[in-house]
Enzyme design. Structure first.
Site, short mmCIF file in Angstrom:
data_model
loop_
_atom_site.label_atom_id
_atom_site.label_comp_id
_atom_site.label_asym_id
_atom_site.label_seq_id
_atom_site.Cartn_x
_atom_site.Cartn_y
_atom_site.Cartn_z
N ASP A 123 94.56 24.26 -42.97
CA ASP A 123 93.52 23.26 -42.66
C ASP A 123 92.20 23.65 -43.33
OD1 ASP A 123 95.05 21.55 -41.09
OD2 ASP A 123 94.77 22.78 -39.30
N GLY A 124 91.94 24.96 -43.37
CA GLY A 124 90.70 25.46 -44.00
C GLY A 124 90.64 25.06 -45.47
N GLN A 135 78.39 27.77 -42.66
CA GLN A 135 77.40 28.25 -41.69
C GLN A 135 76.07 28.34 -42.38
OE1 GLN A 135 77.73 31.13 -38.89
NE2 GLN A 135 79.93 31.46 -38.97
P1 NAD Z 1 90.49 28.65 -40.70
O1 NAD Z 1 91.01 27.89 -41.87
O2 NAD Z 1 91.02 29.98 -40.42
O3 NAD Z 1 90.63 27.70 -39.43
C1 NAD Z 1 90.62 28.24 -38.18
C2 NAD Z 1 91.76 27.62 -37.40
O4 NAD Z 1 91.39 26.29 -37.05
C3 NAD Z 1 93.09 27.53 -38.15
O5 NAD Z 1 94.13 27.90 -37.28
C4 NAD Z 1 93.20 26.04 -38.51
O6 NAD Z 1 94.55 25.57 -38.60
C5 NAD Z 1 92.50 25.44 -37.30
N1 NAD Z 1 91.99 24.09 -37.56
C6 NAD Z 1 91.10 23.69 -38.47
N2 NAD Z 1 90.90 22.37 -38.38
C7 NAD Z 1 91.71 21.94 -37.37
C8 NAD Z 1 91.92 20.68 -36.76
N3 NAD Z 1 91.26 19.60 -37.16
N4 NAD Z 1 92.79 20.61 -35.72
C9 NAD Z 1 93.45 21.70 -35.28
N5 NAD Z 1 93.27 22.93 -35.80
C10 NAD Z 1 92.39 23.04 -36.84
O7 NAD Z 1 88.94 28.85 -40.75
P2 NAD Z 1 87.83 28.03 -41.42
O8 NAD Z 1 88.17 27.64 -42.79
O9 NAD Z 1 86.58 28.79 -41.21
O10 NAD Z 1 87.87 26.71 -40.54
C11 NAD Z 1 86.75 26.24 -39.93
C12 NAD Z 1 87.19 25.61 -38.66
O11 NAD Z 1 87.57 26.62 -37.74
C13 NAD Z 1 86.06 24.90 -37.99
O12 NAD Z 1 85.93 23.57 -38.44
C14 NAD Z 1 86.39 25.00 -36.53
O13 NAD Z 1 86.99 23.83 -36.03
C15 NAD Z 1 87.40 26.12 -36.45
N6 NAD Z 1 86.87 27.12 -35.52
C16 NAD Z 1 87.48 27.25 -34.32
C17 NAD Z 1 87.00 28.13 -33.39
C18 NAD Z 1 87.71 28.24 -32.06
O14 NAD Z 1 88.74 27.57 -31.89
N7 NAD Z 1 87.20 29.03 -31.13
C19 NAD Z 1 85.87 28.91 -33.66
C20 NAD Z 1 85.26 28.76 -34.89
C21 NAD Z 1 85.76 27.84 -35.83
#
Ligand code: NAD
Length: 266
Positions: free
Chosen positions: A45-46, A225
């Protein structure tokens, strides 16, 4: 038709990129990094979030499709083994385009008339770098509450399964043009009070956050960020623009929710 490929840069994603590029070129499609009609995102997804922000200036002309080389993703929902099938469908233009709502973010500053504007596919969060975040929350021009706590998150419907879900927000079907505000550890006692429940706002509403303490904030837009200094206010609304995904076979949203969070046959 012109295509581009975004990868996570791991060995499997790179191999699949070369395979897909070869197949699509054999079908007579042109690789165009700058003005693609379709973008294949290979990774997670990232990776798709990165692709979205790379082509954010041409959302009306570009459709996205995601292949996952790790676990099943929300945007990256094709398996590596399906790549040949996918490529044939792209070449024959056998796909529908579905559109999901986006979040518009506008940041106003105290010291200048400059306005920073962003679009988020998942969400935007606001945190204070050093102290507790204190923000006045205004809905459609009316004061709603004074928030004290770790931060606030405004998510899109397709982002509702990401950070929003971890914060106890509801999962919203992306057919609904809405945005959702969730709290991060709000302080609630006899002195300080917030609603405590996620708020789902329709597309004709807006939400403005006005800082009460400290003018500097960490604002996230999906994976980005950014430290914003001298912030006067942060405005959120459902964007008039939408993201377009190429859909080659039915994979209903609730099935994706089930397969991601309950059980999957992978
Ligand atoms: P990443 O690609 O490692 O993503 C983090 C996780 O979020 C992965 O498991 C990914 O599959 C999941 N994810 C991303 N979009 C999703 C969606 N729409 N529905 C379900 N799961 C989804 O890390 P990154 O590239 O920095 O991704 C940024 C995203 O990470 C942010 O948009 C935020 O939604 C997510 N995030 C989640 C948390 C948390 O769940 N506590 C904390 C910080 C960021």
């Amino acid at each position: 038709m012109k295509f581009a490929i975004q990868t996570r840069n791991d060995t499997l994603s790179e191999r699949l990129r070369d395979e897909a590029k070869g197949y699509l070129s054999d079908f007579g499609l042109e690789y165009d990094e700058n003005e693609p009609d379709i973008v294949l995102s290979i990774g997670g997804d990232g990776t798709l979030l990165h692709a979205f922000h790379k082509y954010i200036h041409r959302l009306q002309h570009t459709a996205f499709v995601g292949i996952h080389t790790g676990h099943l993703g929300f945007y990256a929902d094709w398996k590596p083994l399906e790549i040949e099938k996918l490529v044939i469908s792209i070449a024959r233009k056998e796909y529908d385009v579905i559109e999901y709502p986006l979040l518009e973010v506008r940041i106003n500053y105290r010291t200048s008339d400059e306005v920073a504007t962003y679009l988020a596919l998942n969400e935007s969060t606001v945190k204070s770098p050093e102290v507790t975040l204190v923000m006045d929350v205004e809905l459609n021009g009316e004061h709603f509450e004074r928030f004290r706590g770790d931060g606030l998150c405004m998510s899109t419907p397709s982002g509702s399964t990401a950070y929003n879900k971890a914060l106890g927000g509801a999962i919203i079907h992306p057919a609904l043009p809405a945005m959702q505000l969730t709290e991060m550890a709000s302080i609630n006692n006899r002195v300080f009070r917030t609603v405590g429940s996620p708020l789902v706002l329709p597309s004709h509403h807006n939400c403005v956050l006005t800082p009460v303490n400290g003018p500097d904030f960490m604002v996230t837009i999906d994976h980005l960020q950014l430290l914003h200094k001298d912030v006067k206010s942060i405005e959120y609304k459902v964007s008039g623009q939408r993201v377009r995904f190429a859909r080659f076979r039915p994979f209903p949203f609730w099935k994706r929710v089930h397969d991601s969070f309950i059980a999957s046959d992978e």
